[in-house]
Motif scaffolding. Structure first.
Motif, PDB file in Angstrom:
ATOM      1  N   HIS A  29      17.937  36.246  50.021  1.00  0.00           N
ATOM      2  CA  HIS A  29      17.284  35.389  49.031  1.00  0.00           C
ATOM      3  C   HIS A  29      17.439  33.932  49.419  1.00  0.00           C
ATOM      4  N   ASP A  30      16.372  33.140  49.169  1.00  0.00           N
ATOM      5  CA  ASP A  30      16.422  31.742  49.568  1.00  0.00           C
ATOM      6  C   ASP A  30      16.163  30.761  48.418  1.00  0.00           C
ATOM      7  N   THR A  31      15.832  31.267  47.269  1.00  0.00           N
ATOM      8  CA  THR A  31      15.543  30.422  46.109  1.00  0.00           C
ATOM      9  C   THR A  31      16.619  30.634  45.051  1.00  0.00           C
ATOM     10  N   VAL A  32      17.188  29.543  44.574  1.00  0.00           N
ATOM     11  CA  VAL A  32      18.284  29.629  43.602  1.00  0.00           C
ATOM     12  C   VAL A  32      17.936  28.817  42.356  1.00  0.00           C
ATOM     13  N   SER A  33      18.181  29.421  41.213  1.00  0.00           N
ATOM     14  CA  SER A  33      17.979  28.731  39.932  1.00  0.00           C
ATOM     15  C   SER A  33      19.274  28.763  39.138  1.00  0.00           C
ATOM     16  N   TRP A  34      19.439  27.764  38.287  1.00  0.00           N
ATOM     17  CA  TRP A  34      20.602  27.690  37.414  1.00  0.00           C
ATOM     18  C   TRP A  34      20.143  27.685  35.959  1.00  0.00           C
ATOM     19  N   TYR A  35      20.933  28.384  35.119  1.00  0.00           N
ATOM     20  CA  TYR A  35      20.637  28.477  33.702  1.00  0.00           C
ATOM     21  C   TYR A  35      21.907  28.228  32.894  1.00  0.00           C
ATOM     22  N   GLN A  36      21.706  27.675  31.699  1.00  0.00           N
ATOM     23  CA  GLN A  36      22.789  27.494  30.747  1.00  0.00           C
ATOM     24  C   GLN A  36      22.538  28.412  29.568  1.00  0.00           C
ATOM     25  N   GLN A  41      22.350  32.682  22.328  1.00  0.00           N
ATOM     26  CA  GLN A  41      21.029  32.174  22.703  1.00  0.00           C
ATOM     27  C   GLN A  41      20.577  32.765  24.034  1.00  0.00           C
ATOM     28  N   GLY A  42      19.284  32.650  24.311  1.00  0.00           N
ATOM     29  CA  GLY A  42      18.783  33.050  25.616  1.00  0.00           C
ATOM     30  C   GLY A  42      19.104  31.993  26.655  1.00  0.00           C
ATOM     31  N   PRO A  43      19.120  32.351  27.919  1.00  0.00           N
ATOM     32  CA  PRO A  43      19.383  31.366  28.981  1.00  0.00           C
ATOM     33  C   PRO A  43      18.325  30.265  28.994  1.00  0.00           C
ATOM     34  N   GLN A  44      18.763  29.032  29.240  1.00  0.00           N
ATOM     35  CA  GLN A  44      17.876  27.879  29.334  1.00  0.00           C
ATOM     36  C   GLN A  44      17.853  27.391  30.777  1.00  0.00           C
ATOM     37  N   PHE A  45      16.663  27.210  31.308  1.00  0.00           N
ATOM     38  CA  PHE A  45      16.480  26.808  32.703  1.00  0.00           C
ATOM     39  C   PHE A  45      16.973  25.386  32.926  1.00  0.00           C
ATOM     40  N   PHE A  60      17.114  18.951  30.932  1.00  0.00           N
ATOM     41  CA  PHE A  60      18.541  18.642  30.972  1.00  0.00           C
ATOM     42  C   PHE A  60      18.730  17.223  31.495  1.00  0.00           C
ATOM     43  N   PRO A  61      19.759  16.519  30.965  1.00  0.00           N
ATOM     44  CA  PRO A  61      19.981  15.132  31.387  1.00  0.00           C
ATOM     45  C   PRO A  61      20.450  15.045  32.835  1.00  0.00           C
ATOM     46  N   ASP A  62      20.449  13.793  33.322  1.00  0.00           N
ATOM     47  CA  ASP A  62      20.833  13.554  34.715  1.00  0.00           C
ATOM     48  C   ASP A  62      22.296  13.875  34.990  1.00  0.00           C
ATOM     49  N   ARG A  63      23.080  14.072  33.944  1.00  0.00           N
ATOM     50  CA  ARG A  63      24.476  14.480  34.148  1.00  0.00           C
ATOM     51  C   ARG A  63      24.559  15.812  34.889  1.00  0.00           C
ATOM     52  N   PHE A  64      23.479  16.556  34.812  1.00  0.00           N
ATOM     53  CA  PHE A  64      23.404  17.846  35.504  1.00  0.00           C
ATOM     54  C   PHE A  64      22.704  17.623  36.845  1.00  0.00           C
ATOM     55  N   SER A  86      29.820  23.428  26.723  1.00  0.00           N
ATOM     56  CA  SER A  86      30.491  24.727  26.755  1.00  0.00           C
ATOM     57  C   SER A  86      29.447  25.830  26.685  1.00  0.00           C
ATOM     58  N   ALA A  87      29.440  26.706  27.686  1.00  0.00           N
ATOM     59  CA  ALA A  87      28.410  27.745  27.776  1.00  0.00           C
ATOM     60  C   ALA A  87      28.709  28.645  28.962  1.00  0.00           C
ATOM     61  N   LEU A  88      27.898  29.684  29.083  1.00  0.00           N
ATOM     62  CA  LEU A  88      27.896  30.530  30.273  1.00  0.00           C
ATOM     63  C   LEU A  88      26.839  29.971  31.216  1.00  0.00           C
ATOM     64  N   TYR A  89      27.222  29.640  32.425  1.00  0.00           N
ATOM     65  CA  TYR A  89      26.289  29.102  33.407  1.00  0.00           C
ATOM     66  C   TYR A  89      25.937  30.200  34.406  1.00  0.00           C
ATOM     67  N   LEU A  90      24.657  30.467  34.471  1.00  0.00           N
ATOM     68  CA  LEU A  90      24.165  31.570  35.283  1.00  0.00           C
ATOM     69  C   LEU A  90      23.403  31.053  36.494  1.00  0.00           C
ATOM     70  N   CYS A  91      23.609  31.713  37.606  1.00  0.00           N
ATOM     71  CA  CYS A  91      22.865  31.440  38.822  1.00  0.00           C
ATOM     72  C   CYS A  91      21.981  32.651  39.099  1.00  0.00           C
TER      73      CYS A  91
END
Lengths: 113, 113
Positions: A29-36, A41-45, A60-64, A86-91
């Motif tokens: 795999h060559d494409t990676v996405s991150w979700y909060q 709640q459902g994951p947010q891109f 999402f703000p520039d802090r990310f 505070s959340a579950l961060y998914l890749c």
């Protein structure tokens, strides 16, 4: 064949600190996405990386911020942590071809105190 | 990207067939419909994806009517281990050609003995 690997699995940080989360995509795999994902709640891109460049970004703000390395692995950085981070961060990773589903990792549980 | 509407929760018993319907009234011509399953503290798992009519794999079937404004995920003979949250997603590529997944709040399925 390992799927998507994320580290660490759990993390506790203090408000104002910075954190780096890591992700190794599924082999091939060559494409990676991150979700909060906040509790209940459902994951947010957050954003998506391909060829070491940020290709899309969610609300999402520039802090990310993020990075993708030549071996396709990726990092998510969050600066000036807030309690609300505070959340579950998914890749999630995907190979070539838009008709294939994403493979998700088990996530990093971040707690900001 | 098209918004989706799903029932918040559903209850079933072991051995029954479960059908979860998703409404996506403003689906675009090139949008695919994808379903994910998520267990607590785990990343979503790809179940099935389709464009029109019927798609079947080893775990589920996806029914899509001709107008494509809704879709139904069918889980045959559910077991206790199918208790999870199920997400319907619509949307393929943004103008950049990269897929962004927009999750709703999902359907919480509870399977009882």
């Amino acid at each position: 064949d390992a799927g998507v690997t994320q580290s660490p699995t759990h993390l506790i940080k203090t408000r104002g600190q910075q954190v780096t989360l890591r992700c190794s995509p599924k082999s091939g795999h060559d494409t990676v996405s991150w979700y909060q994902q906040a509790l209940g709640q459902g994951p947010q891109f957050i954003f998506q990386y391909y060829e070491e460049e940020e290709r899309q970004r969610g609300n999402f703000p520039d802090r990310f911020s993020g990075h993708q390395f030549p071996n396709y692995s990726s990092e998510l950085n969050v600066n000036a942590l807030l309690l609300g981070d505070s959340a579950l961060y998914l890749c999630a990773s995907r190979g070539q071809g838009i008709h294939y589903g994403y493979t998700f990792g088990s996530g990093t549980r971040l707690t900001v105190v | 990207l098209a918004k989706t509407t799903q029932p918040i929760s559903m209850d079933s018993y072991e051995g029954q067939e479960v059908n979860i319907t998703c409404s996506h009234n403003n689906i675009a011509t090139n949008d695919y419909i994808t379903w994910y399953q998520q267990f607590p503290s785990q990343g979503p798992r790809f179940i099935i994806q389709g464009y029109k009519t019927k798609v079947t794999n080893e775990v589920a079937s996806l029914f899509i009517p001709a107008d494509r404004k809704s879709s139904t995920l069918s889980l045959p003979r559910v077991s206790l281990s199918d208790t999870a949250v199920y997400y319907c997603l619509v949307g393929v590529s943004e103008n950049t050609g990269f897929q962004k997944l927009v999750f709703g709040t999902g359907t919480r399925l509870l399977v009882s003995p």
